[in-house]
Scaffold this motif. Structure first.
Motif, PDB file in Angstrom:
ATOM      1  N   ALA A 101      17.919  -8.647  24.981  1.00 62.18           N
ATOM      2  CA  ALA A 101      17.445  -9.547  26.026  1.00 62.18           C
ATOM      3  C   ALA A 101      17.287  -8.809  27.352  1.00 62.18           C
ATOM      4  CB  ALA A 101      18.415 -10.710  26.196  1.00 62.18           C
ATOM      5  N   LEU A 102      17.956  -7.680  27.499  1.00 59.33           N
ATOM      6  CA  LEU A 102      17.856  -6.908  28.731  1.00 59.33           C
ATOM      7  C   LEU A 102      16.892  -5.731  28.605  1.00 59.33           C
ATOM      8  CD1 LEU A 102      21.598  -6.889  29.752  1.00 59.33           C
ATOM      9  CD2 LEU A 102      19.779  -8.317  30.651  1.00 59.33           C
ATOM     10  N   GLY A 103      16.139  -5.652  27.510  1.00 58.06           N
ATOM     11  CA  GLY A 103      15.111  -4.641  27.364  1.00 58.06           C
ATOM     12  C   GLY A 103      15.387  -3.548  26.368  1.00 58.06           C
ATOM     13  N   ALA A 104      16.442  -3.649  25.596  1.00 57.36           N
ATOM     14  CA  ALA A 104      16.720  -2.623  24.589  1.00 57.36           C
ATOM     15  C   ALA A 104      15.789  -2.792  23.400  1.00 57.36           C
ATOM     16  CB  ALA A 104      18.162  -2.721  24.120  1.00 57.36           C
ATOM     17  N   THR A 105      15.416  -1.691  22.800  1.00 58.84           N
ATOM     18  CA  THR A 105      14.576  -1.748  21.602  1.00 58.84           C
ATOM     19  C   THR A 105      15.461  -1.993  20.385  1.00 58.84           C
ATOM     20  OG1 THR A 105      14.763   0.624  21.234  1.00 58.84           O
ATOM     21  CG2 THR A 105      12.935  -0.120  22.625  1.00 58.84           C
ATOM     22  N   PRO A 106      14.893  -2.502  19.307  1.00 60.00           N
ATOM     23  CA  PRO A 106      15.698  -2.686  18.093  1.00 60.00           C
ATOM     24  C   PRO A 106      16.314  -1.373  17.594  1.00 60.00           C
ATOM     25  CG  PRO A 106      13.669  -3.925  17.917  1.00 60.00           C
ATOM     26  CD  PRO A 106      13.570  -3.115  19.168  1.00 60.00           C
ATOM     27  N   ALA A 107      15.560  -0.290  17.682  1.00 58.26           N
ATOM     28  CA  ALA A 107      16.114   1.002  17.258  1.00 58.26           C
ATOM     29  C   ALA A 107      17.256   1.433  18.176  1.00 58.26           C
ATOM     30  CB  ALA A 107      15.021   2.064  17.255  1.00 58.26           C
ATOM     31  N   GLY A 108      17.171   1.103  19.450  1.00 56.22           N
ATOM     32  CA  GLY A 108      18.242   1.430  20.384  1.00 56.22           C
ATOM     33  C   GLY A 108      19.511   0.663  20.086  1.00 56.22           C
ATOM     34  N   VAL A 109      19.366  -0.589  19.666  1.00 57.86           N
ATOM     35  CA  VAL A 109      20.540  -1.400  19.309  1.00 57.86           C
ATOM     36  C   VAL A 109      21.227  -0.811  18.079  1.00 57.86           C
ATOM     37  CG1 VAL A 109      21.280  -3.671  18.479  1.00 57.86           C
ATOM     38  CG2 VAL A 109      19.644  -3.502  20.350  1.00 57.86           C
ATOM     39  N   VAL A 110      20.430  -0.457  17.077  1.00 57.97           N
ATOM     40  CA  VAL A 110      20.993   0.131  15.858  1.00 57.97           C
ATOM     41  C   VAL A 110      21.662   1.465  16.188  1.00 57.97           C
ATOM     42  CG1 VAL A 110      20.421   1.079  13.600  1.00 57.97           C
ATOM     43  CG2 VAL A 110      19.360  -1.037  14.341  1.00 57.97           C
TER      44      VAL A 110
ATOM     45  N   ILE B 132      33.579   9.321   1.082  1.00 60.91           N
ATOM     46  CA  ILE B 132      33.505   7.895   0.715  1.00 60.91           C
ATOM     47  C   ILE B 132      33.754   7.020   1.939  1.00 60.91           C
ATOM     48  CG2 ILE B 132      34.674   6.072  -0.592  1.00 60.91           C
ATOM     49  CD1 ILE B 132      35.013   8.135  -2.849  1.00 60.91           C
ATOM     50  N   LEU B 133      34.730   7.370   2.749  1.00 59.27           N
ATOM     51  CA  LEU B 133      35.010   6.611   3.962  1.00 59.27           C
ATOM     52  C   LEU B 133      33.829   6.650   4.926  1.00 59.27           C
ATOM     53  CD1 LEU B 133      36.958   4.979   5.707  1.00 59.27           C
ATOM     54  CD2 LEU B 133      37.814   7.126   6.605  1.00 59.27           C
ATOM     55  N   ALA B 134      33.211   7.809   5.078  1.00 60.33           N
ATOM     56  CA  ALA B 134      32.051   7.925   5.965  1.00 60.33           C
ATOM     57  C   ALA B 134      30.871   7.111   5.442  1.00 60.33           C
ATOM     58  CB  ALA B 134      31.660   9.391   6.112  1.00 60.33           C
ATOM     59  N   GLY B 135      30.656   7.120   4.147  1.00 57.92           N
ATOM     60  CA  GLY B 135      29.566   6.334   3.567  1.00 57.92           C
ATOM     61  C   GLY B 135      29.775   4.836   3.722  1.00 57.92           C
ATOM     62  N   VAL B 136      30.975   4.389   3.432  1.00 59.67           N
ATOM     63  CA  VAL B 136      31.283   2.960   3.578  1.00 59.67           C
ATOM     64  C   VAL B 136      31.212   2.545   5.043  1.00 59.67           C
ATOM     65  CG1 VAL B 136      33.127   1.244   3.325  1.00 59.67           C
ATOM     66  CG2 VAL B 136      32.619   2.806   1.462  1.00 59.67           C
ATOM     67  N   GLY B 137      31.688   3.404   5.937  1.00 62.44           N
ATOM     68  CA  GLY B 137      31.607   3.106   7.375  1.00 62.44           C
ATOM     69  C   GLY B 137      30.176   3.029   7.860  1.00 62.44           C
ATOM     70  N   ALA B 138      29.311   3.921   7.359  1.00 64.85           N
ATOM     71  CA  ALA B 138      27.901   3.892   7.751  1.00 64.85           C
ATOM     72  C   ALA B 138      27.221   2.620   7.281  1.00 64.85           C
ATOM     73  CB  ALA B 138      27.182   5.117   7.200  1.00 64.85           C
ATOM     74  N   ILE B 139      27.496   2.216   6.058  1.00 70.19           N
ATOM     75  CA  ILE B 139      26.905   0.975   5.541  1.00 70.19           C
ATOM     76  C   ILE B 139      27.464  -0.231   6.283  1.00 70.19           C
ATOM     77  CG2 ILE B 139      26.775  -0.531   3.516  1.00 70.19           C
ATOM     78  CD1 ILE B 139      26.703   2.056   1.830  1.00 70.19           C
ATOM     79  N   ALA B 140      28.767  -0.235   6.534  1.00 72.39           N
ATOM     80  CA  ALA B 140      29.395  -1.356   7.235  1.00 72.39           C
ATOM     81  C   ALA B 140      28.921  -1.455   8.676  1.00 72.39           C
ATOM     82  CB  ALA B 140      30.914  -1.211   7.202  1.00 72.39           C
ATOM     83  N   GLY B 141      28.508  -0.366   9.270  1.00 69.37           N
ATOM     84  CA  GLY B 141      27.964  -0.407  10.621  1.00 69.37           C
ATOM     85  C   GLY B 141      26.479  -0.711  10.651  1.00 69.37           C
ATOM     86  N   TRP B 142      25.750  -0.203   9.661  1.00 73.23           N
ATOM     87  CA  TRP B 142      24.302  -0.372   9.663  1.00 73.23           C
ATOM     88  C   TRP B 142      23.881  -1.802   9.342  1.00 73.23           C
ATOM     89  CZ3 TRP B 142      20.602  -1.577   5.916  1.00 73.23           C
ATOM     90  CH2 TRP B 142      19.285  -1.411   6.331  1.00 73.23           C
ATOM     91  N   LEU B 143      24.541  -2.452   8.398  1.00 72.43           N
ATOM     92  CA  LEU B 143      24.130  -3.805   8.000  1.00 72.43           C
ATOM     93  C   LEU B 143      24.146  -4.796   9.170  1.00 72.43           C
ATOM     94  CD1 LEU B 143      25.690  -4.135   4.445  1.00 72.43           C
ATOM     95  CD2 LEU B 143      23.283  -3.946   5.037  1.00 72.43           C
ATOM     96  N   PRO B 144      25.244  -4.944   9.924  1.00 70.21           N
ATOM     97  CA  PRO B 144      25.205  -5.880  11.043  1.00 70.21           C
ATOM     98  C   PRO B 144      24.304  -5.410  12.188  1.00 70.21           C
ATOM     99  CG  PRO B 144      27.428  -5.026  10.762  1.00 70.21           C
ATOM    100  CD  PRO B 144      26.577  -4.442   9.697  1.00 70.21           C
ATOM    101  N   ALA B 145      24.192  -4.089  12.376  1.00 70.15           N
ATOM    102  CA  ALA B 145      23.317  -3.586  13.434  1.00 70.15           C
ATOM    103  C   ALA B 145      21.867  -3.881  13.118  1.00 70.15           C
ATOM    104  CB  ALA B 145      23.522  -2.082  13.604  1.00 70.15           C
ATOM    105  N   HIS B 146      21.489  -3.696  11.867  1.00 76.40           N
ATOM    106  CA  HIS B 146      20.112  -3.997  11.452  1.00 76.40           C
ATOM    107  C   HIS B 146      19.824  -5.489  11.581  1.00 76.40           C
ATOM    108  CE1 HIS B 146      16.358  -3.544   9.351  1.00 76.40           C
ATOM    109  NE2 HIS B 146      16.729  -4.460   8.477  1.00 76.40           N
TER     110      HIS B 146
END
Length: 89
Positions: free
Chosen positions: A2-11, A61-75
């Motif tokens: 809402a303040l001008g960030a792009t979707p890619a910037g949010v992710v 495994i921890l890094a992979g799960v963390g990346a997926i757990a962060g990417w899904l809500p960010a996307h």
């Protein structure tokens, strides 16, 4: 957004913060496991107390799960229309 960030910037913002936390967790967890391995050495059957394959595998495994757990809500958050969210609030 809402303040001008792009979707890619949010992710990118969310993933950078998640990766910082996951990296810190891997670093502290590896250090703690190396320290604690001296105490549980007698309980480990058929495994070296400081097995590098186990440490690297668990960190990956921890890094992979963390990346997926962060990417899904960010996307999901990057696809939401800010005007609709502000209208509903």
């Amino acid at each position: 957004m809402a303040l001008g960030a792009t979707p890619a910037g949010v992710v990118r913002l969310v993933l950078s913060r998640v990766s910082l936390l996951v990296g810190l967790g891997i670093f502290l967890g590896a250090g703690l496991s190396l320290w604690a391995s001296t105490f549980v050495e007698a309980l480990l059957y058929g495994l070296a107390p400081r097995d590098p394959a186990t440490l690297v595998g668990s960190a990956a495994i921890l890094a992979g799960v963390g990346a997926i757990a962060g990417w899904l809500p960010a996307h999901r958050a990057s696809r939401i229309d800010p005007a609709a969210v502000l209208r509903d609030a």
